[in-house]
Design a protein around this motif. Structure first.
Motif, PDB file in Angstrom:
ATOM      1  N   THR A 106       0.836  -1.181   0.000  1.00  0.00           N
ATOM      2  CA  THR A 106       0.000   0.000   0.000  1.00  0.00           C
ATOM      3  C   THR A 106       0.875   1.235   0.000  1.00  0.00           C
ATOM      4  OG1 THR A 106      -0.126  -0.146   2.396  1.00  0.00           O
ATOM      5  CG2 THR A 106      -1.934  -1.120   1.153  1.00  0.00           C
ATOM      6  N   GLY A 107       0.311   2.377  -0.363  1.00  0.00           N
ATOM      7  CA  GLY A 107       1.086   3.603  -0.445  1.00  0.00           C
ATOM      8  C   GLY A 107       1.544   4.094   0.905  1.00  0.00           C
ATOM      9  N   ALA A 108       2.395   5.128   0.865  1.00  0.00           N
ATOM     10  CA  ALA A 108       3.037   5.620   2.085  1.00  0.00           C
ATOM     11  C   ALA A 108       2.021   6.142   3.095  1.00  0.00           C
ATOM     12  CB  ALA A 108       4.043   6.713   1.713  1.00  0.00           C
ATOM     13  N   GLN A 109       1.015   6.882   2.622  1.00  0.00           N
ATOM     14  CA  GLN A 109       0.062   7.468   3.549  1.00  0.00           C
ATOM     15  C   GLN A 109      -0.792   6.415   4.251  1.00  0.00           C
ATOM     16  OE1 GLN A 109       0.177  10.469   4.567  1.00  0.00           O
ATOM     17  NE2 GLN A 109      -1.585  10.350   5.941  1.00  0.00           N
ATOM     18  N   PRO A 110      -1.385   5.429   3.517  1.00  0.00           N
ATOM     19  CA  PRO A 110      -2.123   4.376   4.231  1.00  0.00           C
ATOM     20  C   PRO A 110      -1.250   3.602   5.204  1.00  0.00           C
ATOM     21  CG  PRO A 110      -2.733   4.378   1.918  1.00  0.00           C
ATOM     22  CD  PRO A 110      -1.579   5.328   2.057  1.00  0.00           C
ATOM     23  N   ARG A 111      -0.007   3.366   4.862  1.00  0.00           N
ATOM     24  CA  ARG A 111       0.885   2.658   5.793  1.00  0.00           C
ATOM     25  C   ARG A 111       1.100   3.485   7.060  1.00  0.00           C
ATOM     26  NH1 ARG A 111       6.416   0.740   3.474  1.00  0.00           N
ATOM     27  NH2 ARG A 111       6.449  -0.410   5.471  1.00  0.00           N
ATOM     28  N   ALA A 112       1.310   4.780   6.892  1.00  0.00           N
ATOM     29  CA  ALA A 112       1.529   5.639   8.055  1.00  0.00           C
ATOM     30  C   ALA A 112       0.301   5.651   8.958  1.00  0.00           C
ATOM     31  CB  ALA A 112       1.880   7.052   7.603  1.00  0.00           C
ATOM     32  N   LEU A 113      -0.888   5.642   8.374  1.00  0.00           N
ATOM     33  CA  LEU A 113      -2.116   5.611   9.175  1.00  0.00           C
ATOM     34  C   LEU A 113      -2.246   4.284   9.911  1.00  0.00           C
ATOM     35  CD1 LEU A 113      -4.603   7.295   6.666  1.00  0.00           C
ATOM     36  CD2 LEU A 113      -3.636   8.297   8.752  1.00  0.00           C
ATOM     37  N   GLU A 114      -1.891   3.201   9.241  1.00  0.00           N
ATOM     38  CA  GLU A 114      -1.926   1.889   9.887  1.00  0.00           C
ATOM     39  C   GLU A 114      -0.955   1.839  11.061  1.00  0.00           C
ATOM     40  OE1 GLU A 114      -0.796  -2.737   8.759  1.00  0.00           O
ATOM     41  OE2 GLU A 114      -1.471  -1.403   7.150  1.00  0.00           O
ATOM     42  N   VAL A 115       0.246   2.364  10.848  1.00  0.00           N
ATOM     43  CA  VAL A 115       1.241   2.406  11.922  1.00  0.00           C
ATOM     44  C   VAL A 115       0.717   3.228  13.098  1.00  0.00           C
ATOM     45  CG1 VAL A 115       3.521   3.284  12.566  1.00  0.00           C
ATOM     46  CG2 VAL A 115       3.232   2.002  10.440  1.00  0.00           C
ATOM     47  N   ALA A 116       0.107   4.368  12.815  1.00  0.00           N
ATOM     48  CA  ALA A 116      -0.405   5.216  13.887  1.00  0.00           C
ATOM     49  C   ALA A 116      -1.462   4.492  14.717  1.00  0.00           C
ATOM     50  CB  ALA A 116      -0.984   6.503  13.293  1.00  0.00           C
ATOM     51  N   ASP A 117      -2.336   3.740  14.052  1.00  0.00           N
ATOM     52  CA  ASP A 117      -3.351   2.981  14.781  1.00  0.00           C
ATOM     53  C   ASP A 117      -2.715   1.927  15.681  1.00  0.00           C
ATOM     54  OD1 ASP A 117      -5.391   4.426  13.609  1.00  0.00           O
ATOM     55  OD2 ASP A 117      -5.811   2.928  12.060  1.00  0.00           O
ATOM     56  N   LYS A 118      -1.695   1.260  15.177  1.00  0.00           N
ATOM     57  CA  LYS A 118      -1.041   0.210  15.960  1.00  0.00           C
ATOM     58  C   LYS A 118      -0.223   0.798  17.107  1.00  0.00           C
ATOM     59  CE  LYS A 118      -1.061  -3.195  12.257  1.00  0.00           C
ATOM     60  NZ  LYS A 118      -0.301  -3.917  11.217  1.00  0.00           N
ATOM     61  N   LEU A 119       0.379   1.949  16.884  1.00  0.00           N
ATOM     62  CA  LEU A 119       1.091   2.609  17.980  1.00  0.00           C
ATOM     63  C   LEU A 119       0.137   2.995  19.103  1.00  0.00           C
ATOM     64  CD1 LEU A 119       3.621   4.906  16.062  1.00  0.00           C
ATOM     65  CD2 LEU A 119       4.162   2.925  17.496  1.00  0.00           C
ATOM     66  N   ALA A 120      -1.060   3.401  18.739  1.00  0.00           N
ATOM     67  CA  ALA A 120      -2.048   3.730  19.771  1.00  0.00           C
ATOM     68  C   ALA A 120      -2.392   2.495  20.607  1.00  0.00           C
ATOM     69  CB  ALA A 120      -3.306   4.299  19.119  1.00  0.00           C
ATOM     70  N   VAL A 121      -2.486   1.343  19.957  1.00  0.00           N
ATOM     71  CA  VAL A 121      -2.749   0.096  20.676  1.00  0.00           C
ATOM     72  C   VAL A 121      -1.599  -0.210  21.634  1.00  0.00           C
ATOM     73  CG1 VAL A 121      -2.987  -2.403  20.404  1.00  0.00           C
ATOM     74  CG2 VAL A 121      -4.223  -0.861  18.868  1.00  0.00           C
ATOM     75  N   LEU A 122      -0.356  -0.102  21.147  1.00  0.00           N
ATOM     76  CA  LEU A 122       0.803  -0.398  21.985  1.00  0.00           C
ATOM     77  C   LEU A 122       0.873   0.553  23.175  1.00  0.00           C
ATOM     78  CD1 LEU A 122       3.577  -1.089  19.301  1.00  0.00           C
ATOM     79  CD2 LEU A 122       2.302  -2.757  20.647  1.00  0.00           C
ATOM     80  N   GLN A 143       9.914  -7.969  30.279  1.00  0.00           N
ATOM     81  CA  GLN A 143       8.667  -8.689  30.498  1.00  0.00           C
ATOM     82  C   GLN A 143       8.058  -9.101  29.157  1.00  0.00           C
ATOM     83  OE1 GLN A 143       7.736  -9.380  33.725  1.00  0.00           O
ATOM     84  NE2 GLN A 143       9.754  -8.448  34.084  1.00  0.00           N
ATOM     85  N   PRO A 144       7.368 -10.234  29.109  1.00  0.00           N
ATOM     86  CA  PRO A 144       6.697 -10.622  27.860  1.00  0.00           C
ATOM     87  C   PRO A 144       5.537  -9.693  27.533  1.00  0.00           C
ATOM     88  CG  PRO A 144       6.111 -12.114  29.632  1.00  0.00           C
ATOM     89  CD  PRO A 144       7.195 -11.223  30.178  1.00  0.00           C
ATOM     90  N   LEU A 145       5.172  -9.657  26.277  1.00  0.00           N
ATOM     91  CA  LEU A 145       4.016  -8.862  25.864  1.00  0.00           C
ATOM     92  C   LEU A 145       2.749  -9.431  26.484  1.00  0.00           C
ATOM     93  CD1 LEU A 145       4.732  -8.396  22.038  1.00  0.00           C
ATOM     94  CD2 LEU A 145       5.254  -6.811  23.911  1.00  0.00           C
ATOM     95  N   PRO A 146       1.800  -8.570  26.840  1.00  0.00           N
ATOM     96  CA  PRO A 146       0.547  -9.079  27.423  1.00  0.00           C
ATOM     97  C   PRO A 146      -0.228  -9.948  26.436  1.00  0.00           C
ATOM     98  CG  PRO A 146       0.494  -6.673  27.189  1.00  0.00           C
ATOM     99  CD  PRO A 146       1.843  -7.112  26.767  1.00  0.00           C
ATOM    100  N   TYR A 147      -0.945 -10.899  26.991  1.00  0.00           N
ATOM    101  CA  TYR A 147      -1.712 -11.838  26.166  1.00  0.00           C
ATOM    102  C   TYR A 147      -2.672 -11.109  25.229  1.00  0.00           C
ATOM    103  CZ  TYR A 147      -5.116 -15.465  24.994  1.00  0.00           C
ATOM    104  OH  TYR A 147      -5.962 -16.316  24.316  1.00  0.00           O
ATOM    105  N   ALA A 148      -3.349 -10.086  25.727  1.00  0.00           N
ATOM    106  CA  ALA A 148      -4.333  -9.369  24.904  1.00  0.00           C
ATOM    107  C   ALA A 148      -3.687  -8.728  23.685  1.00  0.00           C
ATOM    108  CB  ALA A 148      -5.037  -8.308  25.743  1.00  0.00           C
ATOM    109  N   LEU A 149      -2.452  -8.266  23.813  1.00  0.00           N
ATOM    110  CA  LEU A 149      -1.753  -7.671  22.678  1.00  0.00           C
ATOM    111  C   LEU A 149      -1.371  -8.749  21.672  1.00  0.00           C
ATOM    112  CD1 LEU A 149      -0.456  -5.330  21.194  1.00  0.00           C
ATOM    113  CD2 LEU A 149       1.528  -5.523  22.726  1.00  0.00           C
ATOM    114  N   THR A 154      -8.189 -20.423  22.148  1.00  0.00           N
ATOM    115  CA  THR A 154      -8.265 -19.166  21.399  1.00  0.00           C
ATOM    116  C   THR A 154      -9.603 -19.047  20.677  1.00  0.00           C
ATOM    117  OG1 THR A 154      -5.886 -19.288  21.024  1.00  0.00           O
ATOM    118  CG2 THR A 154      -7.135 -17.768  19.625  1.00  0.00           C
ATOM    119  N   LEU A 155     -10.278 -17.928  20.898  1.00  0.00           N
ATOM    120  CA  LEU A 155     -11.555 -17.693  20.230  1.00  0.00           C
ATOM    121  C   LEU A 155     -11.333 -17.137  18.832  1.00  0.00           C
ATOM    122  CD1 LEU A 155     -13.768 -16.218  23.100  1.00  0.00           C
ATOM    123  CD2 LEU A 155     -13.701 -18.561  22.221  1.00  0.00           C
TER     124      LEU A 155
END
Length: 366
Positions: free
Chosen positions: A2-18, A124-130, A309-310
């Motif tokens: 995907t183009g640079a802008q959609p990738r940057a938006l995807e990264v931003a969403d994932k950073l918010a999760v982290l 520490q390991p990453l949390p299960y939910a992540l 796992t559900l």
């Protein structure tokens, strides 16, 4: 990609999760070392150079304030130019001074705990939910997956259509790897077996033996961090084992019917187990694992009798039911309308099995 802008938006969403997980744990940083997590966070970027390891030549360090690529002077410019979208900062150390990276990480964490996908030295390991969150693919990931699956299926079809019985298994595997690389796909796994070794081994690493009257080719094909997993067969001048194929397709169909949102992965295993018993192949489920959830690993989670796992929309699956010498495998995405076959090739011979096209053996001239 995907183009640079959609990738940057995807990264931003994932950073918010982290960062939400950072805050919940009162931690100072998340450190992602693995090829799988690096690709997930960077929307398909790769830190892989040596393809036989889980780790790469760069990491991502996420704090409440920063998302920083940690790497050395050998890799930094290529990663910046070819692999990563905008939005990251960089900490680049001389290759001979790796201790500078560790000092930077500790300073960034400011004395608080550090979580990691590959924890070391008190991390520490990453949390299960992540870890579960990664299994549910977003719209752009699904689209990358569709393109990968289609091209991986084209590659395996192309190779088996020109394969000959006097080829060795290594020649077949080499042709498969070349067909993938030509499409910009990493051949993370290529298995090949001919007439003699096919019924003997579930994981036949390619040998120097000629194929003979039949052959199997297996791909775990990776691009943008995602894996397309599929298996195909060819027979040369001899009749394909149609009865065996049909019986195995019925086993698979029972398992695939159990893949529904809200059900557990173990429910799929138990459905397959019952189907093997119905086919009078009770031992087959113990002779090879049945696959499971795929995505940023060839198998993120393998289905077992107690895998709780559900299942959710957006998860990808690669099951591989098998009898001795016969196997079936494709990569599916669970969407609002059920399972979508990402590795379907409309030009490959197929049978209709409970409304779903499933691959038959290609019958070629000897």
């Amino acid at each position: 990609m995907t183009g640079a802008q959609p990738r940057a938006l995807e990264v931003a969403d994932k950073l918010a999760v982290l960062r939400a997980h950072l805050a919940a744990a009162s931690a100072g940083a998340i450190r992602l070392r693995g090829v799988d997590w690096f690709a997930w966070l960077t929307a398909g970027g790769s830190n892989a150079v040596l393809h036989t390891t889980d780790g790469g030549v760069a990491e991502v360090l996420v704090t409440p304030e920063e998302a920083c690529i940690l790497t050395d002077e050998i890799e930094a410019e290529r990663l910046r130019a070819e692999e990563l979208p905008e939005g990251f900062t960089y900490h680049v150390e001389p290759w001979a001074e790796p201790e500078l990276r560790e000092r930077y990480v500790q300073n960034a964490a400011a004395g608080r705990s550090i979580m990691s996908d590959r924890p070391a030295a008190g991390e520490q390991p990453l949390p299960y939910a992540l870890r579960q969150r990664r299994l549910v693919l977003g719209p752009d990931e699904r689209e990358r997956y569709r393109v990968l699956g289609r091209e991986a299926a084209q590659a395996i079809s192309e190779v088996l259509q020109r394969a000959r019985p006097d080829w060795t298994e290594q020649q077949l595997a080499g042709a498969g790897a070349e067909a993938l690389w030509r499409r910009g796909i990493h051949p993370a796994l290529v298995l090949a077996a001919g007439e003699r070794r096919l019924p003997a081994y579930r994981h036949p690493t390619p040998s120097h033996e000629p194929l003979g009257s039949r052959a199997m080719l297996v791909f775990c094909a990776r691009r943008h961090g995602l894996y397309a997993n599929l298996t195909r067969f060819v027979s040369f001048g001899a009749p394909a084992p149609l009865d065996e194929q049909r019986a195995l397709m019925e086993v698979e169909a029972t398992g695939l019917a159990a893949v529904q949102p809200g059900k557990s992965l173990s429910a799929v295993y138990h459905a397959l187990d019952a189907a093997y018993k119905h086919a009078d192949r009770e031992n087959a489920i113990r002779e090879h694992h049945q696959g499971g959830i795929t995505g940023y690993k060839a198998r993120e989670i393998v289905a077992g009798p107690s895998t709780a796992t559900l299942l959710e929309e957006g998860m990808a699956f690669a099951f591989n039911p098998s009898f001795a010498g016969v196997k079936i495998e494709d990569t599916f995405l669970l969407g609002p309308d059920g399972l979508e076959n990402l590795t379907f090739d409309p030009g490959w011979p197929a049978a209709d099995v409970h409304g779903r096209k499933r691959p038959l053996w290609l019958e070629a001239q000897a």
